[in-house]
Design a protein around this motif. Structure first.
Motif, mmCIF file in Angstrom:
data_model
loop_
_atom_site.group_PDB
_atom_site.id
_atom_site.type_symbol
_atom_site.label_atom_id
_atom_site.label_comp_id
_atom_site.label_asym_id
_atom_site.label_seq_id
_atom_site.Cartn_x
_atom_site.Cartn_y
_atom_site.Cartn_z
ATOM 1 N N ILE A 165 0.733 -1.324 -0.073
ATOM 2 C CA ILE A 165 -0.150 -0.039 0.034
ATOM 3 C C ILE A 165 0.759 1.194 0.167
ATOM 4 C CG2 ILE A 165 -1.949 1.384 0.905
ATOM 5 C CD1 ILE A 165 -2.417 -1.524 2.606
ATOM 6 N N PRO A 166 0.996 2.114 -1.138
ATOM 7 C CA PRO A 166 1.850 3.040 -1.369
ATOM 8 C C PRO A 166 1.692 4.238 -0.111
ATOM 9 C CG PRO A 166 0.645 2.699 -3.457
ATOM 10 C CD PRO A 166 -0.127 1.862 -2.309
ATOM 11 N N ARG A 167 2.914 4.786 0.470
ATOM 12 C CA ARG A 167 2.978 5.491 1.687
ATOM 13 C C ARG A 167 2.125 6.915 1.157
ATOM 14 N NH1 ARG A 167 7.930 5.424 2.096
ATOM 15 N NH2 ARG A 167 8.732 7.121 0.875
ATOM 16 N N THR A 168 2.124 7.164 -0.030
ATOM 17 C CA THR A 168 1.438 8.393 -0.345
ATOM 18 C C THR A 168 -0.046 8.249 -0.415
ATOM 19 O OG1 THR A 168 3.267 8.968 -2.039
ATOM 20 C CG2 THR A 168 1.126 10.182 -2.265
ATOM 21 N N ILE A 169 -0.550 7.112 -0.665
ATOM 22 C CA ILE A 169 -1.891 6.853 -0.418
ATOM 23 C C ILE A 169 -2.382 6.744 1.061
ATOM 24 C CG2 ILE A 169 -3.608 5.166 -0.789
ATOM 25 C CD1 ILE A 169 -2.898 6.401 -3.331
ATOM 26 N N VAL A 170 -1.306 6.386 1.860
ATOM 27 C CA VAL A 170 -1.720 6.241 3.344
ATOM 28 C C VAL A 170 -1.851 7.660 3.950
ATOM 29 C CG1 VAL A 170 -0.782 5.423 5.689
ATOM 30 C CG2 VAL A 170 -0.435 3.864 3.631
ATOM 31 N N GLU A 171 -0.958 8.531 3.671
ATOM 32 C CA GLU A 171 -0.766 9.770 4.134
ATOM 33 C C GLU A 171 -2.098 10.703 3.625
ATOM 34 O OE1 GLU A 171 2.996 11.284 2.762
ATOM 35 O OE2 GLU A 171 4.328 10.136 4.337
ATOM 36 N N LYS A 172 -2.437 10.512 2.394
ATOM 37 C CA LYS A 172 -3.577 11.373 1.669
ATOM 38 C C LYS A 172 -4.971 10.719 2.357
ATOM 39 C CE LYS A 172 -4.608 13.928 -2.303
ATOM 40 N NZ LYS A 172 -4.190 15.100 -1.527
ATOM 41 N N PHE A 173 -5.024 9.586 2.501
ATOM 42 C CA PHE A 173 -6.389 8.960 2.556
ATOM 43 C C PHE A 173 -6.847 8.389 3.832
ATOM 44 C CE2 PHE A 173 -5.841 9.023 -1.990
ATOM 45 C CZ PHE A 173 -6.730 9.807 -2.475
ATOM 46 N N SER A 174 -5.756 7.903 4.767
ATOM 47 C CA SER A 174 -6.191 7.108 6.032
ATOM 48 C C SER A 174 -6.705 7.841 6.852
ATOM 49 C CB SER A 174 -4.748 6.845 6.701
ATOM 50 O OG SER A 174 -4.036 7.998 7.040
ATOM 51 N N ASP A 175 -6.975 9.289 6.832
ATOM 52 C CA ASP A 175 -7.606 9.761 8.115
ATOM 53 C C ASP A 175 -9.229 9.678 7.711
ATOM 54 O OD1 ASP A 175 -5.566 10.379 9.477
ATOM 55 O OD2 ASP A 175 -5.198 12.447 8.318
ATOM 56 N N HIS A 176 -9.737 9.440 6.593
ATOM 57 C CA HIS A 176 -11.126 9.528 6.233
ATOM 58 C C HIS A 176 -11.699 8.213 5.467
ATOM 59 C CE1 HIS A 176 -9.259 11.598 3.035
ATOM 60 N NE2 HIS A 176 -10.177 10.902 2.072
ATOM 61 N N VAL A 177 -10.783 7.267 5.232
ATOM 62 C CA VAL A 177 -11.278 6.265 4.455
ATOM 63 C C VAL A 177 -11.803 5.172 5.408
ATOM 64 C CG1 VAL A 177 -10.681 4.353 2.942
ATOM 65 C CG2 VAL A 177 -10.059 6.572 2.372
ATOM 66 N N THR A 178 -13.004 4.845 5.226
ATOM 67 C CA THR A 178 -13.539 3.551 6.153
ATOM 68 C C THR A 178 -13.915 2.342 5.177
ATOM 69 O OG1 THR A 178 -15.939 4.411 5.438
ATOM 70 C CG2 THR A 178 -14.807 5.244 7.429
ATOM 71 N N HIS A 179 -13.999 2.349 3.866
ATOM 72 C CA HIS A 179 -14.201 1.286 2.973
ATOM 73 C C HIS A 179 -12.805 1.124 1.965
ATOM 74 C CE1 HIS A 179 -18.003 1.083 4.723
ATOM 75 N NE2 HIS A 179 -18.392 2.245 4.361
#
Length: 260
Positions: free
Chosen positions: A71-85
């Motif tokens: 799972i790309p680090r950039t994706i984690v940083e950008k979406f992890s705070d609000h993604v539920t699914h």
């Protein structure tokens, strides 16, 4: 629920990638592979923000079919705070540690990844739905025990197509499948669906009767460290299954059809 998925239930969260599903789709070039030292270029992520459909439901993110190895680090940083699914299915991912940053995750679809029983999910106390169909999970021990610790509130769990989930499709028989099913049910009190079937009250009762701690003490050899050692080491399902069969055989005359 996408009709191509195994579990059919109108109450399950949708992870469809159709235009009507409101799923964020990250467009990653088919020639661009991501590993531990490579990040997704920012312009590939920016394409997820302008769509009206995506803006309506930013809590859904799909990375399916992107040939990812992690799972790309950039994706984690950008979406992890609000993604539920989150849908990471049909990739090459073996390490799920980055999911620890998805604090609000309630649904995870990780089908068709080379995930094994050695792949442990980080603590995800809010996770209610987990699909890991057609992965490489070969043993229930100690994977299920660790999964219970990481995700104690699972309601929907799919393990179909894994070697550890016996079925007619991988050489198992009905009795193998029933033992597997009851064991998994015994570990998750909140489970309402396992694989493609609802969990019934009869199954829950039988699972607790069959897999309560005194029963396990009977199948562990004396002086072997007891149940703690059984759960801390990899034990093939077949070896435990043989002991279960010998102890359960005497009760066969009372068994109801627990799958109906």
């Amino acid at each position: 629920m996408d009709r191509n998925r195994s579990v059919v239930d109108q109450n399950l969260p949708s992870t469809s990638t159709s235009n009507d599903g409101g799923v964020i789709s990250v467009d990653i070039s088919s020639n661009f592979l991501v590993d531990s030292v490579t990040e997704v270029p920012p312009d590939l992520i920016m394409s997820t923000e302008g769509s009206g459909e995506n803006a309506d439901d930013p809590s859904r993110l799909t990375l399916a079919y992107e040939r990812l190895y992690e799972i790309p680090r950039t994706i984690v940083e950008k979406f992890s705070d609000h993604v539920t699914h989150l849908d990471i299915s049909h990739n090459k991912i073996t390490n799920l540690d980055p999911l620890v940053h998805f604090k609000h995750l309630t649904s995870l679809i990780a089908d068709d990844n080379p995930i094994t029983e050695n792949c442990v999910l980080p603590p995800l106390p809010r996770l209610q739905l987990l699909w890991v169909n057609y992965c490489k999970i070969a043993s229930l021990y100690p994977w299920v025990e660790k999964l219970k610790e990481s995700c104690p509130n699972l309601q929907y769990l799919c393990l179909m197509g894994n070697p550890a989930a016996p079925s007619y499709l991988n050489g198992g028989n009905f009795y193998d499948y029933l033992q597997y099913r009851l064991f998994v049910i015994s570990q998750f009190p909140s489970l309402s669906h396992l694989d493609d079937r609802k969990v019934t009250e009869d199954q829950k009762s039988e699972a607790q009767r069959l897999y309560r701690r005194p029963f396990f003490e009977r199948i562990v050899k004396p002086n072997s460290g007891g149940i703690s050692q059984l759960m801390q080491t990899s034990v093939s399902w077949s070896s435990v299954q043989n002991k279960i069969s010998s102890l359960w055989g005497k009760d066969k005359q009372d068994n109801r059809n627990l799958l109906i």
